[in-house]
Design an enzyme around this catalytic site. Sequence first.
Site, PDB file in Angstrom:
ATOM      1  N   HIS A 184     -11.117  -5.964   9.283  1.00  0.00           N
ATOM      2  CA  HIS A 184     -11.847  -5.801   8.022  1.00  0.00           C
ATOM      3  C   HIS A 184     -13.141  -5.036   8.245  1.00  0.00           C
ATOM      4  O   HIS A 184     -14.078  -5.170   7.469  1.00  0.00           O
ATOM      5  CB  HIS A 184     -12.178  -7.161   7.398  1.00  0.00           C
ATOM      6  CG  HIS A 184     -11.010  -7.830   6.754  1.00  0.00           C
ATOM      7  ND1 HIS A 184     -10.060  -8.509   7.469  1.00  0.00           N
ATOM      8  CD2 HIS A 184     -10.629  -7.924   5.457  1.00  0.00           C
ATOM      9  CE1 HIS A 184      -9.154  -9.008   6.644  1.00  0.00           C
ATOM     10  NE2 HIS A 184      -9.470  -8.659   5.415  1.00  0.00           N
ATOM     11  N   ALA A 239     -10.419  -0.517   3.816  1.00  0.00           N
ATOM     12  CA  ALA A 239      -9.933   0.736   4.410  1.00  0.00           C
ATOM     13  C   ALA A 239      -8.941   0.466   5.538  1.00  0.00           C
ATOM     14  O   ALA A 239      -8.030   1.266   5.783  1.00  0.00           O
ATOM     15  CB  ALA A 239     -11.107   1.554   4.930  1.00  0.00           C
ATOM     16  N   GLN A 297      -7.883  -2.209  -0.715  1.00  0.00           N
ATOM     17  CA  GLN A 297      -8.782  -3.373  -0.758  1.00  0.00           C
ATOM     18  C   GLN A 297      -9.786  -3.323   0.401  1.00  0.00           C
ATOM     19  O   GLN A 297     -10.971  -3.573   0.218  1.00  0.00           O
ATOM     20  CB  GLN A 297      -7.967  -4.659  -0.723  1.00  0.00           C
ATOM     21  CG  GLN A 297      -8.755  -5.863  -1.170  1.00  0.00           C
ATOM     22  CD  GLN A 297      -7.851  -6.988  -1.609  1.00  0.00           C
ATOM     23  OE1 GLN A 297      -7.195  -7.598  -0.749  1.00  0.00           O
ATOM     24  NE2 GLN A 297      -7.786  -7.291  -2.895  1.00  0.00           N
ATOM     25  N   GLU A 357       0.815  -1.222   0.000  1.00  0.00           N
ATOM     26  CA  GLU A 357       0.000   0.000   0.000  1.00  0.00           C
ATOM     27  C   GLU A 357       0.843   1.265   0.000  1.00  0.00           C
ATOM     28  O   GLU A 357       0.500   2.254  -0.645  1.00  0.00           O
ATOM     29  CB  GLU A 357      -0.954   0.005   1.206  1.00  0.00           C
ATOM     30  CG  GLU A 357      -2.126  -0.961   1.103  1.00  0.00           C
ATOM     31  CD  GLU A 357      -1.751  -2.416   1.364  1.00  0.00           C
ATOM     32  OE1 GLU A 357      -0.596  -2.668   1.760  1.00  0.00           O
ATOM     33  OE2 GLU A 357      -2.599  -3.306   1.158  1.00  0.00           O
TER      34      GLU A 357
END
Length: 658
Positions: A464, A421, A419, A397
């Site tokens: 997630h 946050a 993919q 990232e």
Amino acid sequence: MQYRADSVDKAMQLQLYQRMLKPRLIEEKMLILLRQGKISKWFSGIGQEAISVGVTSALRKNEYVLPMHRNLGVFTTRNIPLHRLFAQWQGKGSGFTKGRDRSFHFGSQEYRIIGMISHLGPQLGVADGIALADVLNNRNRVTAVFTGEGGTSEGDFHEAMNIAAVWDLPVLFCIENNGYGLSTPTSEQYKCTDLAQKGVGYGMESHIVDGNNILEVFSKVDELCKSIRKNPRPVLIEFKTFRVRGHEEASGTKYVPTELLDTWSEKDPLVNFEKFLVDQNILTPDLITTFRNEIYSEIDFNLKKASEEQDIVFDEKRELYDVYKAFDYTDHHAGEEKENIRMVDAISQGLRQSMEKHGHLVLMGQDIAEYGGVFKITDGFVDRFGKERVRNTPICESAVVSTAMGLSINGMKSVMEMQFADFASTGFNPIVNYLAKIHYRWGEHADVVIRMPCGAGVGAGPFHSQTNEAWFTKTPGLKVVYPAFPIDAKGLLATAINDPNPVLFFEHKGLYRSVYQDVPTDYFTTPFGKAALLRHGTEVTIVSYGLGVHWALDTLGKNPHIKADLLDLRTLQPLDIKAVYDSVKKTGKLIILQEDSLFGSIASDISAMVMENCFQYLDAPVKRVGSLETPIPFAKNLEDHYLPKNRFEEELIKLLSY
Ligand SMILES: Cc1ncc(C[n+]2csc(CCOP(=O)(O)OP(=O)(O)O)c2C)c(N)n1
């Protein structure tokens, strides 16, 4: 020191000498000024001039170079007027940062120099982005980026090398291995014999060059640049050199063995080359004096000019104004035709239409190409726009954010899909330090959108499910958008892409496939900074955004007797605080509902602003409702209790009866 005289013609040899002499003499002057307290800090590049000068001399004028804190020779070889450099170091207005950043922390499009940020590593990925823009525009150019050997231990180094290798980017990665990173010797920095070996691991060509030998540096880099222009690829060069002064002047060199200093002092790149040129009758003592005197007068003239310049005057308006690049918003209206679609479809449609509108827009993200992204938002995009513009990235990232920054510097737009946050944490540094600060620092903008699939309610646990907008609303320079409905998502995404500033675009995963709306099929935009008043009432103001808006709507649906204004903020930065004040002045009561936990959040700031500015209109304390102050749990029952949805109704009723 051995010089291979046949590798470079005589005129060039003389020029390289002059180019090394200039930063040396400037530095000697700066060391005096430092002692006199006239400049703040100095990172010496004495003994390393051959690298800056050799590399920059091999580049064409229109090729970007990304120097570090010891690369004065890059700036002087690009012929930056010295008074501007001196003004920069004195924090004066005619420097490059209006007094906002120090030393070499600036860039200049005019001179194709993109300076470092203190964090060292991010610029390696920025070089990737600059090179990618060149490749996509069929420009056969090289981008050269510098790092010290200490910087090679940062993740950014590895991420940037890997991206450049996977994408065949024409980047020249230049490691200046000068023996020490601050006080840390190479033996404590890395385990391999030569850093050039690291290139091998990434499938990259690499070379070792004597960094104190200007002819070796120039001829090798010149040869490589010519070859890279024809056959674009990344190349790693490890320049062996030594830092003969302290990390910065105040820190000294006590920890460096004297023998080491003595050995390397004998290898001084300027002194040795001067002697060689004299031996070859290319240079004479008279000529040396002439060159020196010319440079001395240039330094004195420019130093006087910079010193006579007034200190910068504080102007609050200008400071605030420069945080963002001015954006002239254009309202694009859609036609009559509408389609009943989900949020996920609206985002996909908006993105597709922006790709059609902006030929220089590139999408980057993990699994976004053939696979279509984990949420399928870019499904079919590769077929429509090709793999050049819809790019799968390795899992890195930080360097992808930096690459997006580089694309922007070199005239392109990009949208990066995070993919989830949650993974913005591994790209956090370039977001908050590079993208956010660049316009304020030196007037360059970051035309980057980062899409942030976020949020809880999907039983996905602590990594997630986060809604981490407050990590970014805290940082001046970023815009933060958080739509709750398909129409807003589509229109705001189009605006985010048009806006030349960095935008964090939050997309709640729980809303992707659960909310439908009749969305105009054409391209349209929605302005930032305008909240939507979804319900009108006189008893209480409810402020929310994202999933919270739907919880509030559910609650009002169950309690039709409650007369509430319901404001959906839609964008958090800029924030439509006026809409909040106007409503509070009418209702006298405010409850703010958000999915995030409360401490240091949007709800807390809005609450504080309303207390400060609307106190006399309030009939009750402002109420905030948010998640528990814990990480987000996985099990459904725990997550349900963590989230504020079920507490909201009770708190609303309590507030109404206050
Ligand atoms: C991320 C980060 N960690 C620590 C520092 C503090 N720091 C500044 S320069 C430096 C040493 C860098 O060494 P190297 O990359 O070898 O470059 P050199 O100074 O030797 O030219 C350190 C530790 C920093 N600026 N950024």
